[in-house]
Enzyme design. Structure first.
Site, mmCIF file in Angstrom:
data_model
loop_
_atom_site.group_PDB
_atom_site.id
_atom_site.type_symbol
_atom_site.label_atom_id
_atom_site.label_comp_id
_atom_site.label_asym_id
_atom_site.label_seq_id
_atom_site.Cartn_x
_atom_site.Cartn_y
_atom_site.Cartn_z
ATOM 1 C CG ASP A 204 0.079 5.638 5.672
ATOM 2 O OD1 ASP A 204 -0.158 4.629 4.985
ATOM 3 O OD2 ASP A 204 1.154 6.272 5.599
ATOM 4 C CG ASP A 205 -3.497 1.610 3.041
ATOM 5 O OD1 ASP A 205 -4.627 1.862 2.595
ATOM 6 O OD2 ASP A 205 -2.757 0.742 2.562
ATOM 7 C CE LYS B 189 3.148 6.758 2.809
ATOM 8 N NZ LYS B 189 3.452 6.270 4.163
ATOM 9 C CG ASP C 262 2.410 3.070 -0.758
ATOM 10 O OD1 ASP C 262 3.506 2.765 -1.260
ATOM 11 O OD2 ASP C 262 2.043 2.671 0.368
ATOM 12 N NE ARG D 246 9.808 4.901 2.486
ATOM 13 C CZ ARG D 246 8.771 4.109 2.713
ATOM 14 N NH1 ARG D 246 7.649 4.543 3.224
ATOM 15 N NH2 ARG D 246 8.871 2.823 2.428
ATOM 16 C CG ASP E 252 7.212 0.373 4.558
ATOM 17 O OD1 ASP E 252 7.517 0.906 3.483
ATOM 18 O OD2 ASP E 252 6.082 -0.066 4.813
HETATM 19 C C1 GLA Z 1 3.553 0.832 2.221
HETATM 20 C C2 GLA Z 1 4.221 2.161 2.557
HETATM 21 C C3 GLA Z 1 3.977 2.496 4.017
HETATM 22 C C4 GLA Z 1 2.491 2.563 4.292
HETATM 23 C C5 GLA Z 1 1.828 1.260 3.870
HETATM 24 C C6 GLA Z 1 0.317 1.358 3.921
HETATM 25 O O1 GLA Z 1 4.142 -0.232 2.893
HETATM 26 O O2 GLA Z 1 5.596 2.096 2.278
HETATM 27 O O3 GLA Z 1 4.605 3.728 4.345
HETATM 28 O O4 GLA Z 1 1.930 3.668 3.623
HETATM 29 O O5 GLA Z 1 2.174 0.896 2.539
HETATM 30 O O6 GLA Z 1 -0.320 0.167 3.550
#
Ligand code: GLA
Length: 422
Positions: free
Chosen positions: A81-82, A163, A165, A223, A227
């Site tokens: 992820d991030d 993914k 965002d 999505r 979150d």
């Molecule tokens: C958003 C996304 C999360 C995650 C964060 C990462 O909040 O919805 O799923 O990827 O960013 O910073």
């Protein structure tokens, strides 16, 4: 198609310029692991050597996925992820660079390692100029972007899913930007699963009419709600969101394109055993992606048993990928599944009790109300999916009978499958 058009298309395919989106990796909901809910943006690897975003984390989760029985059950993505990159692009090439301290071997080496385990590697980006955590992302300035360059870089590294965002960008531009990134991925020369947060950000704008058809045509996974957090209230909100919006979502969900209620948090700190069972059951009922965000190296036998329940995974992976519908009553859910016997579908049924007070109680609903298409003469064999991997039979029922199950309180569930008798 005329011969000329066919020839042009073959030539274009050969040059990868008209490569179509590939759904073969997402005919059933994708399964795997994603770092966010468990590890967020922890970058202090000195202090948290086992819990920070670095190459060791992803290698270790890949090791556990391959060694501990998950891979054989269908879990195969290890998704970053991030917070994985350097804070700036390479000054000469403008390419993204993996953080040099935390990913010293580089992304290509990590992908090779994950592939050597029979698994796939996913990565993360954002439709704005910066990710949600402030790392460089795919949009540029003055209408420029890095979509093609980054898709090419990911393909060269051997990335298998992406993914995308929606932070730091006006959601009114998403109908233009998300398909552009999808096209760049399709033209990258590698089949990359496309996971979007496109509808989630648009949902927050009353003036945007969300084009779910375009989203489903573009993204394999999308999505559309908040979150997830590692706790039951967060799960309960998500459950209600899908129950309330079934009619809107159902028609855009199916093989190749899945709504995503976000990660599975079984194995984390915030939920009871009963609530963990309920989350997993419900995600199976939704035919939702099963991206676990936990520590596969360190998981209790009880949680592992939930995540490896073959009967429930089979409901999740049912080839028709129907979405469960909440019946009129609170928290009784029904989903059409295989096998079809004499023209009649089987059904998975889930009862959830969200009461915060009281002893366990019998919940009882008429089969014909749970399964409106049930014919009066059909007899259903009732299999309990949580007791004994679908082998335990609780009796048989006809349309006019009641399905009565004892359910505990506090977010507990019972899950059964009704299979028409031959
Ligand atoms: C958003 C996304 C999360 C995650 C964060 C990462 O909040 O919805 O799923 O990827 O960013 O910073």
């Amino acid at each position: 198609m005329t011969h000329l058009k066919l020839l042009i298309c073959i030539a274009a395919v050969l040059t990868m310029s008209c490569m179509a989106r590939d759904d073969s990796q997402a005919l059933t909901a994708p399964m795997g692991w994603l770092s966010w809910t468990r590890y967020a943006c922890e970058t202090d690897c000195k202090r948290y050597p086992k819990g920070c975003i670095d190459e060791h984390l992803y290698r270790a989760q890949a090791d556990a996925m391959a060694a501990d029985g998950y891979r054989e059950l269908g879990y195969n993505y290890i998704n970053i992820d991030d917070c994985w990159s350097e804070m700036e692009r390479d000054a000469q090439t403008h390419r993204l660079v993996a953080n040099k301290q935390r990913f010293p071997s580089g992304m290509k080496a990590l992908a090779d390692y994950v592939h050597s385990k029979g698994l796939k590697l996913g990565i993360y980006g954002d439709v704005g100029p910066k990710t949600c955590a402030g790392y460089p992302a795919q949009n540029g300035v003055n209408g420029s972007n890095y979509f093609a360059l980054d898709a090419k870089t990911f393909a060269e590294w051997g990335i298998d899913s992406f993914k995308f965002d929606g932070c730091n960008e006006d959601a009114h531009h998403f109908d233009d930007l998300f398909p552009k990134m999808g096209k760049a991925l399709n033209e990258s020369g590698r089949h990359i699963l496309y996971i979007c947060e496109w509808p989630y950000y648009q949902f927050q704008h009353k003036d945007i009419k969300i084009n779910y058809q375009a989203i489903a045509d573009t993204c394999h996974v999308f999505r559309n709600y908040n979150d997830i957090w590692q706790n039951w209230p967060s799960i309960e909100n998500i459950i209600n969101f899908y129950g309330d919006n079934y009619d809107l979502f159902d028609k855009h969900h199916g093989p190749g394109h899945f709504f995503d209620p976000d990660m599975v948090v079984v194995g984390d700190y915030g939920m009871s055993h009963e609530q963990s069972r309920t989350q997993f059951a419900l995600w199976a009922m939704f035919s939702a992606p099963l991206f676990l965000s936990n520590d596969l190296r360190d998981i209790s036998p009880e949680d592992k048993k939930i995540l490896q329940n073959k009967a429930i995974i089979a409901v999740n992976q049912d080839k028709n990928a129907f979405m469960a519908k909440r019946a009129n009553w609170d928290q009784a859910w029904a989903k059409r599944v295989e096998p079809k016997v004499n023209g009649q579908w089987s059904y998975a049924i889930l009862y959830i009790d969200t009461n915060g007070i009281g002893e366990k109680h019998y919940r009882s609903h008429k089969v014909s109300e749970l399964i409106p298409e049930a014919k009066p003469g059909t007899e259903y064999v009732v299999h309990d999916l949580y007791l004994d991997e679908g082998k335990e039979i609780l009796g048989t029922l006809k349309a006019a009978d009641n399905l009565e199950l004892l359910v505990k309180t506090g977010g507990s569930c019972r899950m059964v499958k009704l299979v028409p008798k031959k």
